[in-house]
Design a protein around this motif. Structure first.
Motif, PDB file in Angstrom:
ATOM      1  N   LYS A  92      60.967  18.540  92.335  1.00 14.89           N
ATOM      2  CA  LYS A  92      60.760  19.324  91.106  1.00 14.89           C
ATOM      3  C   LYS A  92      59.676  18.699  90.227  1.00 14.89           C
ATOM      4  CE  LYS A  92      65.318  21.468  91.023  1.00 14.89           C
ATOM      5  NZ  LYS A  92      66.701  21.379  90.512  1.00 14.89           N
ATOM      6  N   ASN A  93      59.634  17.365  90.166  1.00 16.32           N
ATOM      7  CA  ASN A  93      58.592  16.703  89.388  1.00 16.32           C
ATOM      8  C   ASN A  93      57.217  16.901  90.014  1.00 16.32           C
ATOM      9  OD1 ASN A  93      60.171  15.703  87.285  1.00 16.32           O
ATOM     10  ND2 ASN A  93      60.755  13.877  88.428  1.00 16.32           N
ATOM     11  N   ILE A  94      57.162  16.901  91.350  1.00 19.00           N
ATOM     12  CA  ILE A  94      55.904  17.181  92.052  1.00 19.00           C
ATOM     13  C   ILE A  94      55.457  18.610  91.746  1.00 19.00           C
ATOM     14  CG2 ILE A  94      54.839  17.487  94.327  1.00 19.00           C
ATOM     15  CD1 ILE A  94      56.730  15.232  95.336  1.00 19.00           C
ATOM     16  N   MET A  95      56.402  19.538  91.774  1.00 17.96           N
ATOM     17  CA  MET A  95      56.087  20.938  91.486  1.00 17.96           C
ATOM     18  C   MET A  95      55.526  21.102  90.071  1.00 17.96           C
ATOM     19  SD  MET A  95      59.500  22.461  93.334  1.00 17.96           S
ATOM     20  CE  MET A  95      59.485  24.106  92.646  1.00 17.96           C
ATOM     21  N   ARG A  96      56.116  20.404  89.114  1.00 20.67           N
ATOM     22  CA  ARG A  96      55.612  20.474  87.729  1.00 20.67           C
ATOM     23  C   ARG A  96      54.154  20.020  87.666  1.00 20.67           C
ATOM     24  NH1 ARG A  96      60.946  18.264  86.560  1.00 20.67           N
ATOM     25  NH2 ARG A  96      62.176  19.881  85.521  1.00 20.67           N
ATOM     26  N   ASN A  97      53.881  18.886  88.311  1.00 15.49           N
ATOM     27  CA  ASN A  97      52.522  18.353  88.265  1.00 15.49           C
ATOM     28  C   ASN A  97      51.537  19.224  89.037  1.00 15.49           C
ATOM     29  OD1 ASN A  97      52.967  16.160  86.576  1.00 15.49           O
ATOM     30  ND2 ASN A  97      53.652  14.851  88.254  1.00 15.49           N
ATOM     31  N   HIS A  98      51.997  19.842  90.149  1.00 19.37           N
ATOM     32  CA  HIS A  98      51.087  20.703  90.906  1.00 19.37           C
ATOM     33  C   HIS A  98      50.747  21.964  90.105  1.00 19.37           C
ATOM     34  CE1 HIS A  98      49.749  21.954  95.194  1.00 19.37           C
ATOM     35  NE2 HIS A  98      48.911  22.389  94.270  1.00 19.37           N
ATOM     36  N   SER A  99      51.753  22.563  89.488  1.00 17.54           N
ATOM     37  CA  SER A  99      51.485  23.748  88.661  1.00 17.54           C
ATOM     38  C   SER A  99      50.566  23.389  87.492  1.00 17.54           C
ATOM     39  CB  SER A  99      52.801  24.338  88.147  1.00 17.54           C
ATOM     40  OG  SER A  99      53.582  24.815  89.233  1.00 17.54           O
ATOM     41  N   ALA A 100      50.720  22.187  86.956  1.00 16.91           N
ATOM     42  CA  ALA A 100      49.866  21.743  85.843  1.00 16.91           C
ATOM     43  C   ALA A 100      48.405  21.632  86.268  1.00 16.91           C
ATOM     44  CB  ALA A 100      50.366  20.415  85.291  1.00 16.91           C
ATOM     45  N   THR A 101      48.136  21.276  87.539  1.00 18.36           N
ATOM     46  CA  THR A 101      46.735  21.193  87.980  1.00 18.36           C
ATOM     47  C   THR A 101      46.062  22.565  87.923  1.00 18.36           C
ATOM     48  OG1 THR A 101      47.195  21.529  90.358  1.00 18.36           O
ATOM     49  CG2 THR A 101      47.189  19.248  89.549  1.00 18.36           C
ATOM     50  N   HIS A 102      46.816  23.623  88.201  1.00 13.60           N
ATOM     51  CA  HIS A 102      46.251  24.971  88.149  1.00 13.60           C
ATOM     52  C   HIS A 102      45.903  25.344  86.706  1.00 13.60           C
ATOM     53  CE1 HIS A 102      47.479  26.716  92.288  1.00 13.60           C
ATOM     54  NE2 HIS A 102      47.503  25.393  92.346  1.00 13.60           N
ATOM     55  N   LEU A 103      46.797  25.005  85.781  1.00 11.86           N
ATOM     56  CA  LEU A 103      46.525  25.287  84.365  1.00 11.86           C
ATOM     57  C   LEU A 103      45.354  24.447  83.865  1.00 11.86           C
ATOM     58  CD1 LEU A 103      50.162  25.447  82.913  1.00 11.86           C
ATOM     59  CD2 LEU A 103      48.737  27.334  83.745  1.00 11.86           C
ATOM     60  N   LEU A 104      45.272  23.198  84.342  1.00  8.45           N
ATOM     61  CA  LEU A 104      44.167  22.321  83.954  1.00  8.45           C
ATOM     62  C   LEU A 104      42.840  22.868  84.463  1.00  8.45           C
ATOM     63  CD1 LEU A 104      42.965  19.708  82.816  1.00  8.45           C
ATOM     64  CD2 LEU A 104      43.667  18.545  84.926  1.00  8.45           C
ATOM     65  N   ASN A 105      42.817  23.353  85.691  1.00 11.51           N
ATOM     66  CA  ASN A 105      41.600  23.927  86.263  1.00 11.51           C
ATOM     67  C   ASN A 105      41.100  25.089  85.408  1.00 11.51           C
ATOM     68  OD1 ASN A 105      39.515  24.333  88.079  1.00 11.51           O
ATOM     69  ND2 ASN A 105      40.787  25.279  89.658  1.00 11.51           N
ATOM     70  N   LYS A 106      42.039  25.951  85.004  1.00 10.25           N
ATOM     71  CA  LYS A 106      41.686  27.094  84.153  1.00 10.25           C
ATOM     72  C   LYS A 106      41.163  26.624  82.797  1.00 10.25           C
ATOM     73  CE  LYS A 106      41.679  31.353  82.525  1.00 10.25           C
ATOM     74  NZ  LYS A 106      40.768  32.406  83.020  1.00 10.25           N
TER      75      LYS A 106
END
Length: 204
Positions: free
Chosen positions: A76-90
């Motif tokens: 779940k912590n990995i998932m949080r950080n992976h989703s955050a990379t998409h928001l960061l890219n945007k």
């Protein structure tokens, strides 16, 4: 047997194999014969999953049935950080411009690193704008949906692809409330609010 390490391949697995910057899952395999810990999971180019294990108790052999349990707290912590990379890219594209392209990443259970192309160091003011945009997207509670579709349709949707990736005819699109749409094979939370908070610690 007990104390030995090995690489195990299952006919099917819930474990995520390292790829796209996201680290592999860890967890446990159990059976009536005993149990073993999974210390890492890697994936080959032809989708064979290698589970790196250490037997803690009992004896195992080819053909045995096991119950595979992913370490869900870590995942779940990995998932949080992976989703955050998409928001960061945007957010990077919004603040710095559409010339920004992802050039690598590392997604773990404790942090993320995002590599990208740009022609200068980012000012402190822009870093704060980027951080605030990511947190706004988190607080806006966008639902995250994944679909598999043809590459051409994904392009029509405006999905962003990764650096120099060679995509198959059918691709996986991760859509975060139409705010961020990317091609991605990784694991993600179901709503941006589950990321909770985003903080930029360093830029170089």
């Amino acid at each position: 047997s007990s104390g030995q390490k090995a690489v195990i391949i299952l006919d099917t697995t819930p474990f995520y194999g390292e790829g796209g910057g996201q680290i592999g899952d860890t967890g446990v395999f159990e059976s009536e014969k005993g149990w073993m810990i999974v210390t890492d999971t890697k994936k080959t180019a032809d989708n064979i999953f290698y589970h790196y294990i250490e037997v803690k108790d009992g004896e195992f052999s080819i053909g045995d049935e096991v119950i595979a349990k992913v370490d869900s707290f870590r995942r779940k912590n990995i998932m949080r950080n992976h989703s955050a990379t998409h928001l960061l890219n945007k957010a990077l594209k919004t603040v710095l411009g559409n010339h920004i392209n992802q050039a690598g990443s590392l997604v773990t259970d404790s942090r993320l690193r995002f590599d990208f192309t740009h022609f200068e160091a980012i000012s402190h003011e822009d870093l704060m704008k980027i951080e605030n945009l990511v947190n706004k997207a988190i607080f806006d509670s966008y639902n995250i949906n994944t679909i598999e579709t043809e590459l051409e349709k994904a392009n029509e949707m405006g999905a962003i692809g990764l650096f120099e990736d060679k995509y198959k005819d059918i691709v996986r699109v991760v859509n975060m409330g139409d705010y961020s749409i990317e091609l991605c094979g990784g694991t993600h939370v179901s709503n941006t609010s589950q990321i909770m908070m985003f903080k930029i610690l360093s830029e170089s």
